[in-house]
Scaffold this active site. Structure first.
Site, PDB file in Angstrom:
ATOM      1  N   ARG A  47      50.497  -9.357  27.133  1.00  0.00           N
ATOM      2  CA  ARG A  47      50.069 -10.647  26.598  1.00  0.00           C
ATOM      3  C   ARG A  47      49.272 -10.393  25.328  1.00  0.00           C
ATOM      4  O   ARG A  47      49.037  -9.254  24.947  1.00  0.00           O
ATOM      5  CB  ARG A  47      49.308 -11.497  27.643  1.00  0.00           C
ATOM      6  CG  ARG A  47      48.487 -10.805  28.685  1.00  0.00           C
ATOM      7  CD  ARG A  47      47.285 -10.103  28.190  1.00  0.00           C
ATOM      8  NE  ARG A  47      46.472 -10.913  27.314  1.00  0.00           N
ATOM      9  CZ  ARG A  47      45.632 -10.450  26.421  1.00  0.00           C
ATOM     10  NH1 ARG A  47      45.455  -9.137  26.280  1.00  0.00           N
ATOM     11  NH2 ARG A  47      44.936 -11.258  25.644  1.00  0.00           N
ATOM     12  N   GLY A  48      48.874 -11.496  24.682  1.00  0.00           N
ATOM     13  CA  GLY A  48      48.217 -11.377  23.378  1.00  0.00           C
ATOM     14  C   GLY A  48      49.279 -11.560  22.300  1.00  0.00           C
ATOM     15  O   GLY A  48      50.357 -10.953  22.370  1.00  0.00           O
ATOM     16  N   ARG A  90      57.349 -17.722  26.152  1.00  0.00           N
ATOM     17  CA  ARG A  90      56.050 -18.395  25.971  1.00  0.00           C
ATOM     18  C   ARG A  90      56.102 -19.159  24.637  1.00  0.00           C
ATOM     19  O   ARG A  90      56.497 -18.595  23.629  1.00  0.00           O
ATOM     20  CB  ARG A  90      54.893 -17.377  25.966  1.00  0.00           C
ATOM     21  CG  ARG A  90      54.736 -16.647  27.306  1.00  0.00           C
ATOM     22  CD  ARG A  90      53.448 -15.839  27.344  1.00  0.00           C
ATOM     23  NE  ARG A  90      52.285 -16.682  27.571  1.00  0.00           N
ATOM     24  CZ  ARG A  90      51.024 -16.248  27.495  1.00  0.00           C
ATOM     25  NH1 ARG A  90      50.777 -14.988  27.170  1.00  0.00           N
ATOM     26  NH2 ARG A  90      50.000 -17.056  27.725  1.00  0.00           N
ATOM     27  N   GLN A 196      41.032 -12.708  31.246  1.00  0.00           N
ATOM     28  CA  GLN A 196      41.276 -11.644  30.257  1.00  0.00           C
ATOM     29  C   GLN A 196      39.968 -11.049  29.744  1.00  0.00           C
ATOM     30  O   GLN A 196      39.916  -9.865  29.394  1.00  0.00           O
ATOM     31  CB  GLN A 196      42.077 -12.186  29.061  1.00  0.00           C
ATOM     32  CG  GLN A 196      43.510 -12.572  29.372  1.00  0.00           C
ATOM     33  CD  GLN A 196      43.639 -14.041  29.711  1.00  0.00           C
ATOM     34  OE1 GLN A 196      42.736 -14.635  30.297  1.00  0.00           O
ATOM     35  NE2 GLN A 196      44.749 -14.638  29.381  1.00  0.00           N
ATOM     36  N   ASP A 237      46.386 -17.420  18.459  1.00  0.00           N
ATOM     37  CA  ASP A 237      47.812 -17.360  18.821  1.00  0.00           C
ATOM     38  C   ASP A 237      48.685 -17.996  17.768  1.00  0.00           C
ATOM     39  O   ASP A 237      49.874 -17.688  17.648  1.00  0.00           O
ATOM     40  CB  ASP A 237      48.033 -18.044  20.167  1.00  0.00           C
ATOM     41  CG  ASP A 237      47.490 -17.161  21.266  1.00  0.00           C
ATOM     42  OD1 ASP A 237      46.280 -17.221  21.523  1.00  0.00           O
ATOM     43  OD2 ASP A 237      48.268 -16.355  21.807  1.00  0.00           O
ATOM     44  N   ASN A 246      44.139 -21.115  20.098  1.00  0.00           N
ATOM     45  CA  ASN A 246      43.781 -19.866  20.787  1.00  0.00           C
ATOM     46  C   ASN A 246      43.522 -20.180  22.253  1.00  0.00           C
ATOM     47  O   ASN A 246      43.633 -21.339  22.698  1.00  0.00           O
ATOM     48  CB  ASN A 246      42.554 -19.226  20.115  1.00  0.00           C
ATOM     49  CG  ASN A 246      42.302 -17.815  20.613  1.00  0.00           C
ATOM     50  OD1 ASN A 246      43.223 -17.004  20.718  1.00  0.00           O
ATOM     51  ND2 ASN A 246      41.061 -17.497  20.962  1.00  0.00           N
ATOM     52  N   LYS A 247      43.169 -19.175  23.006  1.00  0.00           N
ATOM     53  CA  LYS A 247      42.979 -19.285  24.454  1.00  0.00           C
ATOM     54  C   LYS A 247      42.124 -20.497  24.831  1.00  0.00           C
ATOM     55  O   LYS A 247      41.122 -20.778  24.185  1.00  0.00           O
ATOM     56  CB  LYS A 247      42.319 -17.986  24.943  1.00  0.00           C
ATOM     57  CG  LYS A 247      42.027 -17.896  26.416  1.00  0.00           C
ATOM     58  CD  LYS A 247      43.207 -18.228  27.296  1.00  0.00           C
ATOM     59  CE  LYS A 247      44.430 -17.378  27.056  1.00  0.00           C
ATOM     60  NZ  LYS A 247      45.668 -17.975  27.633  1.00  0.00           N
TER      61      LYS A 247
END
Ligand code: MRU
Length: 341
Positions: A47-48, A90, A196, A237, A246-247
């Site tokens: 991920r990332g 994704r 995370q 992202d 982002n997250k």
């Protein structure tokens, strides 16, 4: 600083660490098929944003490398089919789409037979992996200029080696500042629901001997109001003209940082810039609600309760102090100038 290459290509095998098992187990995944890469991305074993971009490129390299066809057109059909599968894994991080399209373009432009195309695809995927490490080093150099001795830096999720090929974006800045001898400390948010921050950021920083303190996501307001945080540095992202995606939880941190006059920096390679879309066009990935109603294998909510699980949120540009990329530190106005077409 210990090198930790997160993904590698060895003679037709893609090797990576299964991030769902960290920090308790270091298990390596060995993938020979593009479908395995696609599943690993979907299940967040990798991920990332930068890492899933490079992983997707390697996925296409696997398709080409293991293909038995000799005709260019037949191989192209297989590669295009794999590209479709990868693009459905994704939806939010733009690096995935950028990487797949970069490989497709290279392959389409290549003359010769299937063998020639395969060589180009594998070489390009390797180049993208190496470039990612270079780019992160540069982000580290530029971003470290914003970091002062004794700073306490808050970061969210994991934008480290594990989210990239090596070194990291936000954590690349932390690492460079640390290597320069700055006595910095990091506060890592745990990052519910996938943890995370607790599992990966704390693991990476501990491994490098960089002081890290873990907090739950809902402690950020307390920490800022008590002046425990000097700067926020997060990854991204996708950065569109009007916002940073982002997250989930990043937006809350940005608003709190604004309220408390704490600089809010975003570190990301240019492959995360999306000049085509604005925030209203971006698909925010919605994941399984069991990630919220469970912690690990332990159910924490009543059976049947409704839950929301958006994986990312949208931080309007007005909350962003600067964007740090491989070419330097950009003000939001400079960034807009760069992506406005
Ligand atoms: O859902 P994840 O773990 O893939 O989300 C990762 C993030 O939000 C990171 O902050 C982002 O991809 C930048 S990583 C350098």
């Amino acid at each position: 600083m210990r090198a930790m290459r997160t993904i590698e290509w060895r003679d037709g095998v893609v090797i990576t660490i299964d991030q769902t098992r960290l920090p308790n187990k270091t298990l390596f995944l060995k993938m020979k098929k593009c479908e395995e890469v696609a599943s690993a991305i979907k299940e967040m074993r990798m991920r990332g944003a930068p890492l899933i971009g490079v992983a997707a490129a390697y996925g296409l390299a696997l398709t080409a490398y293991h293909s038995k066809v000799e005709k260019r057109e037949e191989l192209m059909r297989q590669i295009e089919e794999s590209a479709k599968v990868l693009k459905e894994t994704r939806p939010t991080a733009v690096n995935l789409f950028w990487a797949v399209d970069r490989i497709l373009k290279k392959a389409r432009e290549t003359f010769g037979d299937a063998k020639a195309v395969t060589k180009v695809v594998v070489d390009e995927a390797q180049r993208m992996a190496d470039e990612d490490v270079e780019v992160n080093r540069k982000i580290g150099e530029h971003g470290s200029k914003l970091i002062d001795n004794k700073d306490v830096i808050l970061t969210h999720c994991n934008a480290g080696s594990l989210a990239t090929v090596d070194y990291g974006t936000a954590l690349g800045i932390v690492r460079t500042a640390w290597e320069q001898g700055k006595e910095i400390k990091v506060i890592a948010t745990e990052t519910r629901p996938k943890l995370q921050g607790a599992r990966l950021t704390a693991y990476e920083l501990k491994r490098d001997g960089i002081p890290v303190t873990l907090i739950t996501d809902n402690m950020v307001g307390y920490a800022m109001s008590k002046r425990l945080i000097d700067k926020v540095v997060v990854g991204a992202d996708r950065i569109v003209r009007d916002a940073v995606i982002n997250k989930i939880g990043t937006y809350t941190i940005a608003v709190l940082a604004h309220e408390h006059n704490v600089p809010f920096y975003v570190a990301a390679p240019k492959s995360t810039f999306d000049s085509v879309h604005t925030s209203k066009d971006v698909i925010i990935e919605k994941r399984n609600v069991e990630e919220v109603t469970y912690v690990g294998s332990q159910r924490i909510a009543p059976i049947g309760v409704k839950a929301l699980n958006p994986a990312f949120d949208i931080t309007p540009m007005k909350y962003v102090s600067a964007i740090i990329c491989e070419t330097g530190v950009l003000s939001t106005t400079e960034f807009e100038g760069l992506v406005t077409v």
